[in-house]
Design a protein around this motif. Structure first.
Motif, short mmCIF file in Angstrom:
data_model
loop_
_atom_site.label_atom_id
_atom_site.label_comp_id
_atom_site.label_asym_id
_atom_site.label_seq_id
_atom_site.Cartn_x
_atom_site.Cartn_y
_atom_site.Cartn_z
N HIS A 1 2.12 1.44 -3.84
CA HIS A 1 1.13 1.52 -4.91
C HIS A 1 -0.06 2.41 -4.60
O HIS A 1 -0.84 2.72 -5.50
CB HIS A 1 0.66 0.11 -5.25
CG HIS A 1 1.77 -0.80 -5.69
ND1 HIS A 1 2.49 -0.58 -6.85
CD2 HIS A 1 2.32 -1.90 -5.09
CE1 HIS A 1 3.42 -1.52 -6.97
NE2 HIS A 1 3.35 -2.31 -5.92
N SER A 2 -0.20 2.82 -3.34
CA SER A 2 -1.30 3.71 -2.97
C SER A 2 -0.77 5.05 -2.46
O SER A 2 -1.03 6.09 -3.06
CB SER A 2 -2.18 3.05 -1.91
OG SER A 2 -3.21 3.92 -1.50
N SER B 1 9.89 4.60 -4.31
CA SER B 1 8.53 5.11 -4.44
C SER B 1 8.52 6.64 -4.45
O SER B 1 7.76 7.26 -5.20
CB SER B 1 7.66 4.59 -3.30
OG SER B 1 7.59 3.18 -3.33
N ALA C 1 1.76 6.73 -5.06
CA ALA C 1 1.15 7.08 -6.34
C ALA C 1 0.06 8.13 -6.22
O ALA C 1 -0.31 8.75 -7.22
CB ALA C 1 0.56 5.82 -6.98
N LEU C 2 -0.44 8.36 -5.01
CA LEU C 2 -1.50 9.35 -4.82
C LEU C 2 -1.05 10.45 -3.87
O LEU C 2 -0.78 11.58 -4.28
CB LEU C 2 -2.76 8.66 -4.29
CG LEU C 2 -3.98 9.54 -4.05
CD1 LEU C 2 -4.41 10.24 -5.33
CD2 LEU C 2 -5.13 8.72 -3.47
N ASN D 1 -4.67 5.72 -7.67
CA ASN D 1 -4.41 4.35 -7.27
C ASN D 1 -5.66 3.50 -7.48
O ASN D 1 -6.76 4.01 -7.53
CB ASN D 1 -3.94 4.27 -5.82
CG ASN D 1 -5.00 4.76 -4.85
OD1 ASN D 1 -6.01 5.32 -5.26
ND2 ASN D 1 -4.78 4.56 -3.57
N THR E 1 0.83 -1.21 0.00
CA THR E 1 0.00 0.00 0.00
C THR E 1 0.86 1.26 0.00
O THR E 1 0.50 2.27 -0.60
CB THR E 1 -0.95 0.03 1.21
OG1 THR E 1 -0.20 -0.09 2.43
CG2 THR E 1 -1.95 -1.11 1.13
N SER F 1 -6.52 0.58 -5.43
CA SER F 1 -6.26 -0.31 -4.30
C SER F 1 -7.57 -0.94 -3.86
O SER F 1 -8.22 -0.50 -2.90
CB SER F 1 -5.62 0.47 -3.14
OG SER F 1 -4.40 1.05 -3.56
#
Length: 226
Positions: free
Chosen positions: A58-59, A190, A62-63, A204, A55, A206
């Protein structure tokens, strides 16, 4: 007031912002982790590490990370309207009501602290609605370099998640430290990616996080508020 950097360049203000003692209530939230444990998705060190670091990369990166980078740039340019616009965009991107409330409450707590410290560029910025936005205001006031501040924000998220996992999944302290050690490399790559995302790449998907945070709103027995 601003605290100077240490002789080796370590931003001491950043240490204050990522400290668990920062009074924003992060210990009250699990960001959906409690439901992930309830569902059996997170049950040991391996699954906890996969959830937390997954998370994060990728969350969060990315956000939150990409929007934080834009908010720091807006503050540096004195573009407070742009800053608030990015903050509002991020708030609208939350996957569930609980995550939105968590973000808002932590933002309000940090913004209140900044106001009490006379650390806001102008009063209307106290209306910031995301923790990333409030963290950007604090980092800007502390003269923390944007890249270091971005990594600090991501570290604070990872640290809070590990603390929650220690309580929920009954991990040992050593297991928690191993996850945090692994988080360093994840944060480095990241953060680098978050700095380079174009506007149409931000966001994202998720699904598990969205489901877990939504389920948590009606979970019968809970330790955390989200």
């Amino acid at each position: 007031m601003s605290m100077p950097n240490a002789p080796d360049g370590l931003p001491l203000q950043l240490l204050r912002l990522v400290s668990p003692s920062l009074p924003v209530g992060s210990f009250s939230y699990s960001r959906g982790l409690e439901s992930a444990v309830e569902a059996g998705w997170v049950k040991d060190e391996a699954t906890a590490g996969a959830w937390i670091l997954g998370t994060l990369e990728h969350s969060v990166a990315a956000l939150d990370g990409a929007m934080f980078w834009r908010m720091m740039a807006a503050l540096a340019a004195g573009d407070h309207d742009g800053f608030l616009g990015h903050d509002a965009w991020l708030a609208a991107a939350r996957e569930s009501l609980e995550l939105q409330r968590e973000d808002r409450r932590m933002a309000e707590a940090l913004a209140t602290l900044l106001a009490d410290l006379d650390a806001l560029p102008e009063p209307r910025l106290a209306a910031v609605t995301t923790y990333a936005g409030a963290f950007a205001l604090a980092a800007r006031h502390g003269q923390v370099a944007p890249a270091a501040a971005l990594k600090g924000l991501m570290w604070a998220v990872a640290d809070a998640q590990v603390a929650a996992a220690l309580r929920l999944a009954r991990l040992g302290q050593t297991a928690g430290q191993r996850i945090l050690i692994a988080a360093s490399a994840v944060i480095e790559r990241s953060a680098a990616r978050a700095m380079t995302l174009d506007d149409d790449e931000i966001g994202n998907v998720s699904v598990a996080l969205a489901m877990a945070s939504a389920w948590h709103e009606t979970q019968y027995s809970r330790l955390f508020r989200s």
